[in-house]
Design a protein around this motif. Structure first.
Motif, mmCIF file in Angstrom:
data_model
loop_
_atom_site.group_PDB
_atom_site.id
_atom_site.type_symbol
_atom_site.label_atom_id
_atom_site.label_comp_id
_atom_site.label_asym_id
_atom_site.label_seq_id
_atom_site.Cartn_x
_atom_site.Cartn_y
_atom_site.Cartn_z
ATOM 1 N N ARG A 189 1.238 -1.132 -0.125
ATOM 2 C CA ARG A 189 -0.253 -0.239 0.468
ATOM 3 C C ARG A 189 0.777 1.089 -0.058
ATOM 4 O O ARG A 189 0.572 2.393 -0.494
ATOM 5 N N GLU A 190 1.810 1.048 0.547
ATOM 6 C CA GLU A 190 3.344 2.261 0.478
ATOM 7 C C GLU A 190 3.912 2.522 -0.136
ATOM 8 O O GLU A 190 4.333 3.658 -0.922
ATOM 9 N N ILE A 191 4.234 1.618 -1.618
ATOM 10 C CA ILE A 191 4.565 1.353 -2.909
ATOM 11 C C ILE A 191 3.630 2.072 -3.606
ATOM 12 O O ILE A 191 4.602 2.092 -4.695
ATOM 13 N N LEU A 192 2.599 1.677 -2.747
ATOM 14 C CA LEU A 192 1.379 2.021 -4.001
ATOM 15 C C LEU A 192 1.403 3.587 -5.146
ATOM 16 O O LEU A 192 1.457 3.733 -6.280
ATOM 17 N N PRO A 193 2.156 4.720 -4.258
ATOM 18 C CA PRO A 193 2.327 6.326 -4.623
ATOM 19 C C PRO A 193 3.509 5.873 -5.529
ATOM 20 O O PRO A 193 3.672 7.012 -6.362
ATOM 21 N N GLU A 241 13.164 14.376 -13.222
ATOM 22 C CA GLU A 241 13.044 15.017 -12.058
ATOM 23 C C GLU A 241 12.277 14.112 -11.687
ATOM 24 O O GLU A 241 12.307 13.695 -10.161
ATOM 25 N N GLY A 242 11.129 13.794 -12.474
ATOM 26 C CA GLY A 242 10.497 12.722 -11.388
ATOM 27 C C GLY A 242 10.816 11.743 -11.080
ATOM 28 O O GLY A 242 10.270 10.819 -9.852
ATOM 29 N N VAL A 243 11.277 10.761 -11.911
ATOM 30 C CA VAL A 243 12.504 9.994 -11.357
ATOM 31 C C VAL A 243 12.955 9.964 -10.140
ATOM 32 O O VAL A 243 13.726 9.310 -8.527
ATOM 33 N N GLU A 244 13.871 10.801 -9.811
ATOM 34 C CA GLU A 244 14.026 11.444 -8.785
ATOM 35 C C GLU A 244 13.607 11.795 -7.046
ATOM 36 O O GLU A 244 13.430 11.196 -6.313
ATOM 37 N N LEU A 245 12.818 12.158 -7.572
ATOM 38 C CA LEU A 245 11.747 12.353 -6.890
ATOM 39 C C LEU A 245 10.427 10.933 -6.254
ATOM 40 O O LEU A 245 10.662 11.036 -4.570
ATOM 41 N N THR A 246 10.748 10.022 -7.166
ATOM 42 C CA THR A 246 9.883 8.921 -6.736
ATOM 43 C C THR A 246 11.117 8.230 -5.688
ATOM 44 O O THR A 246 10.761 7.827 -5.092
ATOM 45 N N ASP A 291 2.750 5.070 -8.749
ATOM 46 C CA ASP A 291 2.193 6.652 -10.007
ATOM 47 C C ASP A 291 3.202 7.528 -10.170
ATOM 48 O O ASP A 291 2.779 8.378 -11.226
ATOM 49 N N ASN A 292 4.022 8.015 -9.364
ATOM 50 C CA ASN A 292 5.248 8.702 -9.368
ATOM 51 C C ASN A 292 5.997 8.156 -10.763
ATOM 52 O O ASN A 292 5.334 9.244 -11.230
ATOM 53 N N LEU A 293 6.245 7.690 -11.113
ATOM 54 C CA LEU A 293 6.544 6.551 -11.767
ATOM 55 C C LEU A 293 5.774 6.355 -13.160
ATOM 56 O O LEU A 293 6.920 7.151 -14.407
ATOM 57 N N GLU A 294 4.871 6.552 -13.163
ATOM 58 C CA GLU A 294 4.262 7.005 -14.318
ATOM 59 C C GLU A 294 4.044 8.148 -14.796
ATOM 60 O O GLU A 294 3.885 8.041 -16.197
ATOM 61 N N ARG A 295 3.788 9.141 -14.209
ATOM 62 C CA ARG A 295 4.074 10.284 -13.987
ATOM 63 C C ARG A 295 4.895 10.676 -14.484
ATOM 64 O O ARG A 295 4.750 11.654 -15.542
ATOM 65 N N ALA A 296 6.026 10.174 -14.028
ATOM 66 C CA ALA A 296 7.910 11.106 -14.599
ATOM 67 C C ALA A 296 7.792 10.600 -15.993
ATOM 68 O O ALA A 296 8.469 10.675 -17.271
#
Length: 217
Positions: A108-112, A140-145, A115-120
């Motif tokens: 459940r914690e990994i699901l976000p 930038e998206g990968v770094e945030l993820t 989501d971030n990887l998909e957005r990146a």
């Protein structure tokens, strides 16, 4: 007949009468005693029978009370055994469920992160935008993820092993090869090929590293 003889006969008669009276009195006393003895045994027997009946009644009442207590204790024992069996079954069901869904919280914690990887990825392939900008957005998206994922690991007490520049430890590190270098002392880690991790106080995964063999000749 002389006066002396008359007196002797009178005395003899009187003595005989006294003996007869005494014998009669003794007979009456014996008869009275026998009557008393005959009455006493009869009364004792009646009292004994009445006492025996009372004892039988008391014994029956006591037996009934004991049987009632035994039945009550047996009922309690059966109810306690049934409750204990139900408790054991419930604990076993909960244990099986906890084992089956042990990773639910982590996933459940990994699901976000997913989501971030998909957005990146979506931002990195935007049409009509310069490739350099797409690449920058993707990075930038990968770094945030990655930052988010590391935070989740720390939340569950998964910590990385610091290896670079540290002495080689075969218990926590796996040497892939040795490399000559002037920057890192011999038998120290030069670089990490794969980072190692601890889970709480247990080694989760050993680090795969390249070890310095010392200065090059």
């Amino acid at each position: 007949m002389s006066e002396v003889k008359v007196n002797e006969e009178a005395q003899e008669k009187t003595a005989a009468e006294l003996e007869a009276e005494e014998a009669a009195m003794a007979a009456e006393q014996r008869s009275a005693g026998e009557d008393v003895q005959e009455e006493q045994p009869g009364g004792s027997e009646a009292e004994t029978e009445e006492g025996g009946e009372n004892q039988v009644v008391d014994a029956e009442a006591e037996l009934a009370r004991v049987n009632e207590e035994i039945a009550e204790l047996r009922d309690r024992m059966l109810r306690g055994a049934a409750e204990n069996e139900n408790f054991k079954k419930r604990i076993e069901r909960e244990r099986q469920a906890s084992l089956k869904y042990a990773g639910e919280t982590i996933f459940r914690e990994i699901l976000p992160v997913v989501d971030n990887l998909e957005r990146a990825v979506g931002q990195g392939i935007t049409e009509g935008v310069d490739a350099e900008k797409n690449l920058k957005a993707l990075l930038e998206g990968v770094e945030l993820t990655l930052k988010s994922l590391v935070g989740i690991l720390e939340k569950f007490e998964v910590k990385p092993i610091e290896s670079v520049g540290q002495p080689f430890d075969p218990q926590h590190q796996e040497a892939l090869t040795m490399e000559a270098t002037d920057k890192v002392p011999a038998n120290h880690v030069v670089t990490e090929f794969e980072k190692g991790y601890y889970y709480k106080d247990r080694l989760l995964r050993a680090a795969k590293v390249i070890v310095s063999s010392g200065e090059s000749k």
